[in-house]
Scaffold this motif. Sequence first.
Motif, PDB file in Angstrom:
ATOM      1  N   HIS A  37       0.846  -1.190   0.000  1.00 42.24           N
ATOM      2  CA  HIS A  37       0.000   0.000   0.000  1.00 42.24           C
ATOM      3  C   HIS A  37       0.881   1.240   0.000  1.00 42.24           C
ATOM      4  N   GLN A  38       1.022   1.877  -1.158  1.00 47.40           N
ATOM      5  CA  GLN A  38       2.020   2.920  -1.354  1.00 47.40           C
ATOM      6  C   GLN A  38       1.839   4.124  -0.437  1.00 47.40           C
ATOM      7  N   VAL A  39       0.594   4.571  -0.246  1.00 50.68           N
ATOM      8  CA  VAL A  39       0.364   5.773   0.569  1.00 50.68           C
ATOM      9  C   VAL A  39       0.811   5.543   2.007  1.00 50.68           C
ATOM     10  N   GLU A  40       0.370   4.449   2.597  1.00 48.30           N
ATOM     11  CA  GLU A  40       0.738   4.151   3.979  1.00 48.30           C
ATOM     12  C   GLU A  40       2.232   3.846   4.095  1.00 48.30           C
ATOM     13  N   ALA A  41       2.765   3.128   3.110  1.00 51.32           N
ATOM     14  CA  ALA A  41       4.185   2.787   3.137  1.00 51.32           C
ATOM     15  C   ALA A  41       5.043   4.049   3.076  1.00 51.32           C
ATOM     16  N   ARG A  42       4.576   5.056   2.326  1.00 53.03           N
ATOM     17  CA  ARG A  42       5.315   6.320   2.239  1.00 53.03           C
ATOM     18  C   ARG A  42       5.380   6.993   3.608  1.00 53.03           C
ATOM     19  N   PHE A  43       4.261   6.988   4.327  1.00 56.02           N
ATOM     20  CA  PHE A  43       4.262   7.585   5.666  1.00 56.02           C
ATOM     21  C   PHE A  43       5.183   6.815   6.607  1.00 56.02           C
ATOM     22  N   ILE A  44       5.161   5.491   6.546  1.00 60.26           N
ATOM     23  CA  ILE A  44       5.981   4.685   7.436  1.00 60.26           C
ATOM     24  C   ILE A  44       7.470   4.928   7.168  1.00 60.26           C
ATOM     25  N   ARG A  45       7.839   5.139   5.908  1.00 59.10           N
ATOM     26  CA  ARG A  45       9.240   5.440   5.594  1.00 59.10           C
ATOM     27  C   ARG A  45       9.656   6.763   6.245  1.00 59.10           C
ATOM     28  N   VAL A  46       8.770   7.745   6.203  1.00 58.43           N
ATOM     29  CA  VAL A  46       9.050   9.028   6.863  1.00 58.43           C
ATOM     30  C   VAL A  46       9.127   8.830   8.375  1.00 58.43           C
ATOM     31  N   TYR A  47       8.231   8.031   8.900  1.00 59.46           N
ATOM     32  CA  TYR A  47       8.188   7.727  10.337  1.00 59.46           C
ATOM     33  C   TYR A  47       9.506   7.102  10.801  1.00 59.46           C
ATOM     34  N   ILE A  48       9.984   6.140  10.031  1.00 58.52           N
ATOM     35  CA  ILE A  48      11.251   5.473  10.367  1.00 58.52           C
ATOM     36  C   ILE A  48      12.418   6.451  10.252  1.00 58.52           C
ATOM     37  N   GLY A  49      12.422   7.245   9.182  1.00 59.56           N
ATOM     38  CA  GLY A  49      13.490   8.230   9.004  1.00 59.56           C
ATOM     39  C   GLY A  49      13.505   9.263  10.111  1.00 59.56           C
ATOM     40  N   PHE A  50      12.324   9.717  10.521  1.00 57.99           N
ATOM     41  CA  PHE A  50      12.242  10.673  11.628  1.00 57.99           C
ATOM     42  C   PHE A  50      12.763  10.047  12.918  1.00 57.99           C
ATOM     43  N   GLY A  51      12.445   8.765  13.122  1.00 54.53           N
ATOM     44  CA  GLY A  51      12.953   8.058  14.294  1.00 54.53           C
ATOM     45  C   GLY A  51      14.464   8.004  14.307  1.00 54.53           C
TER      46      GLY A  51
END
Length: 296
Positions: A37-51
Amino acid sequence: MMLNEFEILAIVFKVLMYLSVAMVIGGSLILCLISAHQVEARFIRVYIGFGAVLGLMAVSLNYLALVGSFAEQGFFGMFDSQMQGFLWDSPVGDAAYWRATGFILTLIASLLCINQMKAHRYLAYGLLGVSGSLLAFSFSVIGHSTELVFWAQALIVLHLFAIACWVGALYPLWRMCDKSEVALLMNVMHRFGQLGVGIVVLVLFSGMCLTWLLFDHLMAFVTNPYGIAMSIKLSLVLTLLLIAASHKWRLSPQLSQDASVCAKLQRSIGIEIGVVLLILMTTSTLSSVLGPVSLQ
């Protein structure tokens, strides 16, 4: 017990560091569950990067706070080069090194995930696995477990990794209750619930073993500061388990019957996040200020 400013800062930065580790490891788990799911996966990538970015900042500031605490020279004691070198050659420096390395690898992985090439994505997933392992390992080279039997370090890594998978997944799940389609939320909650059984077993097994190694008698839980703080932490963990059980066996099954359950689930996950923050603050206090030495 009065804490100085550096001890308070060390606790605050350690809580941020715990959150960052959870964001990386738990976020990676959720990314595996929703990669299609590209939209959610995009947010999770940002979430991980922010972490990863938050983690690098927390590790650096926590290290400086510890330097300042040891130097005892006020604010400028944090920049005492002699004390920095002394701590860098100690377990404190070893832990900071492995954590910084893990967060840097995570940041690289989060950037690679943006690329559409499968080879880059597979490399990113591999880096996330390595970085998560390094972050979990970093907690075994410092702290109270180093004073116990050799296999206690393995228990610490197992305990930390399992908790991070659980805790780091909560905010993405909370967000999905409001931003995602019900079908996607149902699927992710179902798969996470299946994994959650194993995660809870690992948390309980490793936690009980570590508690058994630290405490010689039950009265220690109510007769000294470390035992009392541990009792508070165990009570909060029990609360967390009850909330998680409610998600798996009560709220998640109702998602297919009533879409309004999403709001209830979101509120419940929000409460779970609040309990997690209390647990992290208690854990940070246990590892920074109190210690098993108070049991003796």
